[in-house]
Design a protein around this motif. Structure first.
Motif, PDB file in Angstrom:
ATOM      1  N   SER A 120     -93.597 -12.683  -8.495  1.00  0.00           N
ATOM      2  CA  SER A 120     -92.617 -14.026  -7.852  1.00  0.00           C
ATOM      3  C   SER A 120     -93.494 -15.013  -7.373  1.00  0.00           C
ATOM      4  O   SER A 120     -94.404 -14.753  -6.804  1.00  0.00           O
ATOM      5  CB  SER A 120     -91.672 -12.994  -6.957  1.00  0.00           C
ATOM      6  N   LEU A 158     -79.965 -18.360  -7.200  1.00  0.00           N
ATOM      7  CA  LEU A 158     -81.085 -17.638  -7.822  1.00  0.00           C
ATOM      8  C   LEU A 158     -80.684 -17.245  -9.191  1.00  0.00           C
ATOM      9  O   LEU A 158     -79.604 -16.471  -9.412  1.00  0.00           O
ATOM     10  CB  LEU A 158     -81.830 -16.426  -7.074  1.00  0.00           C
ATOM     11  N   ASP A 203     -89.703 -19.297  -7.873  1.00  0.00           N
ATOM     12  CA  ASP A 203     -88.564 -18.607  -7.432  1.00  0.00           C
ATOM     13  C   ASP A 203     -88.033 -19.045  -6.135  1.00  0.00           C
ATOM     14  O   ASP A 203     -86.749 -18.958  -6.225  1.00  0.00           O
ATOM     15  CB  ASP A 203     -88.925 -17.040  -7.453  1.00  0.00           C
ATOM     16  N   SER A 237     -84.930 -14.632 -11.868  1.00  0.00           N
ATOM     17  CA  SER A 237     -85.571 -14.776 -10.581  1.00  0.00           C
ATOM     18  C   SER A 237     -85.478 -13.317  -9.721  1.00  0.00           C
ATOM     19  O   SER A 237     -86.256 -12.978  -9.069  1.00  0.00           O
ATOM     20  CB  SER A 237     -85.329 -15.992  -9.760  1.00  0.00           C
TER      21      SER A 237
END
Length: 346
Positions: free
Chosen positions: A257, A307, A285, A311
């Protein structure tokens, strides 16, 4: 950790800081409605360990999901937000350089024990992530903002020390964030104040700045720098889709991430809500803000998409890497810190 079907619920990409030492009802109402992915604790939020633990628990309950991140800047030395009489004092990454030059194995052990102690102390209060370690390199002539925040000028030694530091955090159940991908060490300007540009060739950067990040490409999360890699794009990495995809994801190979550095930093330009959108549009992200209050959060949130499924899945995988770790009653934090200080002073 089993999430409550995070991909089926709308979540905000924001990681928010807040003023004060407890949440207001208005702030909690926003958190309950929009469910920001994370909370950034800064120095102004801290009075005591007990008070801070209550703040963290209140935030988690307001979000109402298990998939929630609570983090801070706890590098050690001059960058240690959790400090005071109740807290241990930790060496900063550059403190390991001289020891590594004398005895790399002992430096690796000291770095691991520092990381394990620090992350254990954090996990006991409810933290599950930390903005560190720093994988940037010490480069002669660079801006002083990094200086002793870097492990070593040699990319291989820096990677070795960062690797065990990452493991110490993960063993204690705290997710590390590699800083500041793709590499801030050689910048001659401070991205807090202006926009640094790195003009070195990619082939040179492969052997230097990018190397530690490539060695740790399987780490769960990295923080994207607000600096320009001129051979890739004229935008800072944190708002450049080209830099995120072709350089960070493909060339360096980082698959975890991504979170931006703080959007208040002046390398970014324009209104804060535009900066937040630019970060998200670049493929990063999470959008990090260390400051701001509910009036700001509302403006930022209105400019962001929830999101994405991709993600959320990536973030869940990242957080699962440490979620099963248990805080051990057998870890004596003060003893570990004493051992480390003895090694550094030897």
């Amino acid at each position: 950790m089993q999430s409550n079907n995070p991909t089926n619920r709308s979540r905000s990409a924001l990681v928010i800081g807040f003023p004060g030492t407890e949440f207001t009802e208005q702030q909690l109402a926003f958190i309950r409605q929009h469910r920001p992915f994370g909370l950034m604790i800064t120095r102004e939020n801290i009075v005591t360990k007990k008070q801070l633990a209550n703040v963290i628990q209140t935030f988690k309950e307001a979000v109402g999901e298990e998939l929630v991140m609570v983090t801070t800047d706890q590098e050690g030395g001059r960058i240690q937000y959790l400090q005071g009489e109740e807290w241990q004092r930790y060496p900063i990454y550059g403190d390991f350089k001289e020891l590594a030059d004398r005895d790399l194995d002992l430096a690796r052990l000291a770095a691991y024990e520092t990381s394990l102690a620090m992350a254990t102390e954090m996990a006991e209060l409810g933290f599950n992530a930390n903005c560190g370690p720093v994988l940037d390199l010490v480069v002669s002539g660079a801006d002083a903002v990094m200086s002793n925040r870097c492990f070593h000028p040699d990319p291989k030694i820096a990677a070795e020390l960062a690797k065990v530091y990452v493991q110490g955090h993960m063993d204690a159940g705290v997710m590390p964030m590699l800083k500041h991908i793709p590499g801030h060490g050689r910048a001659t300007e401070d991205s807090h104040k202006t926009r640094p540009v790195i003009d070195a060739s990619l082939s040179e950067l492969d052997k230097t700045d990018f190397y530690p990040f490539a060695r740790l490409k399987n780490a769960p999360m990295a923080m994207v720098a607000h600096l320009v890699i001129s051979e890739v794009d004229d935008k800072p990495a944190s708002i450049s889709a080209k830099t995120v995809e072709s350089l960070i994801r493909e060339r360096i190979g980082f698959s975890g991430s991504l979170i931006s550095d703080c959007v208040y930093m002046e390398s970014l330009r324009g209104p804060l809500e535009e900066r937040c959108k630019q970060v998200q549009d670049a493929g990063v992200d999470l959008v990090l803000s260390c400051h701001g209050d509910i009036e700001d959060w509302i403006k930022w949130e209105s400019n962001l998409r929830p999101l994405s499924k991709e993600s959320l899945q990536r973030l869940e995988r990242s957080m699962l890497t440490t979620a099963e770790a248990k805080i051990s009653d057998h870890i004596d934090v003060s003893r570990l810190v004493k051992n480390v200080n003895l090694a550094l002073e030897s």
